[in-house]
Design an enzyme around this catalytic site. Structure first.
Site, PDB file in Angstrom:
ATOM      1  CB  ALA A 119      -0.902  -0.017   1.222  1.00 55.69           C
ATOM      2  CG  ASN A 120      -0.027   4.644  -1.799  1.00 57.32           C
ATOM      3  OD1 ASN A 120      -0.784   5.485  -1.326  1.00 57.32           O
ATOM      4  ND2 ASN A 120      -0.312   3.965  -2.908  1.00 57.32           N
ATOM      5  NE  ARG A 121       4.748   6.856   4.838  1.00 62.47           N
ATOM      6  CZ  ARG A 121       4.787   6.067   5.911  1.00 62.47           C
ATOM      7  NH1 ARG A 121       3.719   5.946   6.667  1.00 62.47           N
ATOM      8  NH2 ARG A 121       5.882   5.408   6.212  1.00 62.47           N
ATOM      9  CB  SER A 122      -2.778   7.958  -0.945  1.00 65.69           C
ATOM     10  OG  SER A 122      -3.979   8.618  -1.260  1.00 65.69           O
TER      11      SER A 122
ATOM     12  CB  ALA B 253      -1.371   7.399  -4.259  1.00 67.44           C
TER      13      ALA B 253
END
Ligand code: C5P
Length: 404
Positions: free
Chosen positions: A210-213, A276
């Site tokens: 995942a990512n921090r969006s 993102a």
């Protein structure tokens, strides 16, 4: 005079941020709105009805049981004779009352009796804002269709603590009010699709990349486009935000699902790709949880490139009239943005610097540059809500339908 003729009922609750409400009154009035103030008992400990009344050029309503106030307009008429109710500052206590339908003073009674749209600008100590009780109340209110602006990150006036809890700036609140009320809806009849949030790319049934969006910017843009009258589909990756009211939300996890959901909305007039999207997915993704085997090397993760949704849309035979992409960069923001504009077939790239020190990723504020084929426009540091509001207005000037 963007708010000419608009009637705002301003409820001022008791918090140190009440001093900013005086400025808010001026900001609303200079845009042409009339402001009718209600103050809670707490508010009067911080600012005086005299100052509020003088700036608003209005009687200040205070007491639910005041015979004078009740004969003048009465709480039911107060609740109805306005285009919008603004609660600024909204305290934790008033939010709790609103969430539970309590009505034990004029402010809470009017809020319960009203059928008008409500915008609230919370302000409180960060610890109070973070408390599960306050967060539950926020969720309840959001589900009930109450609009929020802030609270913002920053230093607290009284304690010097930093954190989420500052009231949004009066200018930002006034802009938000404009967005909610300003006259014609230039995007009526137009279809928009917005992506937001991260994607989750499964490694196995329990693990993912995942990512921090956070989805804050994308959700705010979808809501702002809807306020201007567009028929909006928000395709959201996994986020903790509630679904914005008044639009169609499709929840997805993976990039491929997001692409399919976006393509399913075509033909559309406007595409704003804010998500993102993970660049890669795991092709070794397992059907069962991968077990750790003692003594064995960690399993290799094989990645494949994900579909580029923006690029697909930008070159699609049903390409929307206006295609907007975002560029989250940590360096060479403008150069990379320009290259992206070409490569993705977009009309606009909104470039932001997401270096960790900016706090933009996951935060409440954003500083963006608009990169088009015509040039570059730098916007100041704004709340994500205000970026959304301005971007929606910018989009309206580009594609503005018959009502523009
Ligand atoms: O190439 P980059 O990821 O920097 O491009 C960012 C822009 O492209 C954003 O608007 C993002 O939503 C979009 N994008 C996409 N699909 C991808 C990757 C990015 O729609 N797979």
């Amino acid at each position: 005079m963007t708010l000419a003729g608009k009637r705002i009922l301003l409820i001022i609750a008791g918090g140190i941020a009440a001093y900013k409400s005086l400025d808010l009154i001026r900001r609303l009035r200079e845009r042409g709105a009339s402001v009718r103030p209600i103050m809670t008992r707490g508010a009067q400990e911080f600012i005086t009805p005299l100052a509020v009344g003088a700036l608003a050029a209005s009687h200040v309503y205070i007491d639910l049981f005041s015979r004078e106030d009740e004969q003048d307009v009465g709480h039911i008429r107060l609740a109805r004779e306005c285009d919008l109710i603004v609660v600024a500052p909204a305290t934790a206590d008033l939010m709790a009352k609103m969430a539970h339908g309590l009505a034990d003073d004029l402010a809470s009674t009017v809020l319960l009796a009203s059928d008008r749209p409500i915008l609230i600008a919370p302000a409180m100590n960060p610890k109070m804002w973070q408390k599960p009780a306050t967060q539950r109340n926020r969720q309840t209110l959001e589900r009930d269709g109450v609009h929020f602006i802030g609270p913002m990150e920053g230093e607290m006036a009284e304690s010097g603590e930093r954190g989420l809890g500052r009231m949004a700036e009066p200018l930002d609140i006034a802009t938000h009010v404009e967005g909610m009320l300003a006259g014609p809806k230039p995007l009526v009849g137009l279809k928009a699709v917005v992506t937001s949030g991260p994607t989750h790319e499964p490694i196995d049934p329990v693990r993912y990349i995942a990512n921090r969006s956070s989805g804050k910017q994308g959700h705010a843009i979808a809501a702002a486009l809807a306020r201007l009258g567009a028929e909006v589909t928000l395709v959201s990756g996994p986020v903790t935000l509630p679904d914005p009211a008044g639009l169609n939300v499709v929840h997805v996890e993976r990039a491929e699902e997001m692409r399919d959901a976006v393509l399913a909305t075509l033909p559309a007039d406007i595409a704003v790709m804010v998500a993102a999207v993970a660049d890669w997915r795991v092709i070794t993704s397992a059907g069962q949880k991968i077990k750790k085997q003692p003594g064995e090397a960690p399993p290799p993760l094989q990645l494949a490139e994900n579909p580029d949704i923006l690029k697909t849309i930008g070159h699609h035979e049903l390409r929307p009239r206006l295609v907007v992409g975002f560029a989250a960069e940590t360096e060479h923001v403008e150069e990379n943005g320009k290259a992206k504009l070409q490569r993705k077939g977009a009309d606009l790239i909104v470039a932001n610097d997401v270096s960790p020190e900016t706090g933009i990723m996951g935060g409440d504020r954003n500083r963006v540059r608009l990169i088009t084929h015509a040039g570059i426009e730098a916007w100041p540091d704004l709340s994500k809500d205000e970026v959304a509001e301005r971007l929606a207005l910018w989009i309206a000037t580009q594609v503005g339908g018959s009502n523009a």
